[in-house]
Design a protein around this motif. Sequence first.
Motif, PDB file in Angstrom:
ATOM      1  N   VAL A 166      66.730 110.138  81.655  1.00 34.24           N
ATOM      2  CA  VAL A 166      66.255 109.457  82.869  1.00 34.24           C
ATOM      3  C   VAL A 166      65.133 110.252  83.531  1.00 34.24           C
ATOM      4  CG1 VAL A 166      68.431 108.255  83.295  1.00 34.24           C
ATOM      5  CG2 VAL A 166      68.074 110.506  84.315  1.00 34.24           C
ATOM      6  N   TRP A 201      63.583 103.996  85.219  1.00 33.96           N
ATOM      7  CA  TRP A 201      65.005 103.729  85.039  1.00 33.96           C
ATOM      8  C   TRP A 201      65.855 104.605  85.955  1.00 33.96           C
ATOM      9  CZ3 TRP A 201      66.648  99.493  83.051  1.00 33.96           C
ATOM     10  CH2 TRP A 201      65.866  98.821  82.100  1.00 33.96           C
ATOM     11  N   PHE A 202      65.371 105.798  86.265  1.00 30.01           N
ATOM     12  CA  PHE A 202      66.099 106.672  87.188  1.00 30.01           C
ATOM     13  C   PHE A 202      66.179 106.013  88.568  1.00 30.01           C
ATOM     14  CE2 PHE A 202      65.890 110.106  90.418  1.00 30.01           C
ATOM     15  CZ  PHE A 202      67.142 110.651  90.206  1.00 30.01           C
ATOM     16  N   GLY A 255      68.462 102.990  88.535  1.00 28.50           N
ATOM     17  CA  GLY A 255      69.885 103.300  88.478  1.00 28.50           C
ATOM     18  C   GLY A 255      70.439 103.925  89.744  1.00 28.50           C
ATOM     19  N   LEU A 256      69.564 104.329  90.671  1.00 35.15           N
ATOM     20  CA  LEU A 256      70.031 104.942  91.915  1.00 35.15           C
ATOM     21  C   LEU A 256      70.592 103.928  92.900  1.00 35.15           C
ATOM     22  CD1 LEU A 256      67.277 107.580  92.823  1.00 35.15           C
ATOM     23  CD2 LEU A 256      69.602 108.027  92.049  1.00 35.15           C
ATOM     24  N   PHE A 273      72.618  96.469  86.626  1.00 37.43           N
ATOM     25  CA  PHE A 273      71.699  97.599  86.597  1.00 37.43           C
ATOM     26  C   PHE A 273      72.012  98.527  85.428  1.00 37.43           C
ATOM     27  CE2 PHE A 273      71.659  96.074  90.916  1.00 37.43           C
ATOM     28  CZ  PHE A 273      70.374  96.290  91.380  1.00 37.43           C
ATOM     29  N   TYR A 274      73.291  98.893  85.317  1.00 38.53           N
ATOM     30  CA  TYR A 274      73.670  99.877  84.306  1.00 38.53           C
ATOM     31  C   TYR A 274      73.701  99.280  82.906  1.00 38.53           C
ATOM     32  CZ  TYR A 274      74.765 102.805  88.304  1.00 38.53           C
ATOM     33  OH  TYR A 274      74.667 103.537  89.457  1.00 38.53           O
ATOM     34  N   LEU A 314      70.133  99.623  81.900  1.00 38.34           N
ATOM     35  CA  LEU A 314      69.836 101.027  81.630  1.00 38.34           C
ATOM     36  C   LEU A 314      70.405 101.455  80.286  1.00 38.34           C
ATOM     37  CD1 LEU A 314      68.929 103.903  82.355  1.00 38.34           C
ATOM     38  CD2 LEU A 314      70.996 104.124  83.757  1.00 38.34           C
ATOM     39  N   SER A 315      71.650 101.071  80.015  1.00 40.51           N
ATOM     40  CA  SER A 315      72.290 101.429  78.751  1.00 40.51           C
ATOM     41  C   SER A 315      71.558 100.793  77.569  1.00 40.51           C
ATOM     42  CB  SER A 315      73.762 100.983  78.776  1.00 40.51           C
ATOM     43  OG  SER A 315      74.422 101.310  77.571  1.00 40.51           O
ATOM     44  N   PRO A 365      72.612 107.707  87.156  1.00 35.63           N
ATOM     45  CA  PRO A 365      71.778 107.124  86.091  1.00 35.63           C
ATOM     46  C   PRO A 365      71.811 107.949  84.807  1.00 35.63           C
ATOM     47  CG  PRO A 365      70.616 107.092  88.191  1.00 35.63           C
ATOM     48  CD  PRO A 365      71.835 107.929  88.395  1.00 35.63           C
TER      49      PRO A 365
END
Length: 272
Positions: free
Chosen positions: A18, A24-25, A28-29, A103-104, A107-108, A229
């Motif tokens: 991240v 993406w960081f 993910g926050l 969101f996650y 990200l994944s 994240p």
Amino acid sequence: MRDFGAGFRYLLQGQKWVGTHGRWFGFGLLPGLVTFVLYVGALVGLFYGADDLTAWATPFADDWGSPWQGVFRGTLTFLVLALGVFLAVITFTAVTLLVGQPFYESLSEAVDRSEGGEVPESGLPLWRELWISARDSLRVLLRVALYGVLLFAAGFIPVAGQTVVPVIGFCVSGFFLTEELTAVALQRRGVEFKERLGMLRGRRMAVLGFGVPLTLAFLVPFVAVLLMPGAVAGATLMARELTGEATAEDDDAAEPEADGTGRTAGVPHHAA
């Protein structure tokens, strides 16, 4: 201890991922920030009300003389606060993942995409994914609550209650914290809850290497939000190993090196 170190490396790799993918960081926050505000309010309320709670729960100690009443209720207040923090660490991840499911998931998937190969998708509608996530989180929380009650009771054991029991508590927290985080990637791969637990128990030391340091870090205010994240990214990398999928790092390590003659090392000359 080698497996413990392997789990810790996944945690570091996730933070590095991240760190090099700033968009993406920040993405993910957001869920962590919302959940953090709610939890801070709840823990502050518990901190200021713990004394009254223990006094209400122990009316039989009202007539005890000094210093026994203060020692008893002070110890009980400490255990209530410790239990509250213990449950907050575990439930924070579950609630944050539930709030930030879309969101996650994204990200994944981005981590999977960066590692090459196919990007698994559950193919389920969002409401169904939220239901499965909530159901599995409840299963985890029930197990954590059981352990919490047992550890709370064990906390009254002299010496061991103040030394061994907290260590066990962090290990329990770390294991189930890792389960919650890896579930984001494993659910997309169709791995059911009981199967996930079996996979994690098979790599128990690696799971603790990932989860225990993260649990300790989550005790520092606001750190949990900043690390979430990267924790999801690192858990996705761990999930790839648990399911036998190659990572970009594995591919680089497996690629033969060229020797000084321009031929590929380890490849016979007639095959080059």
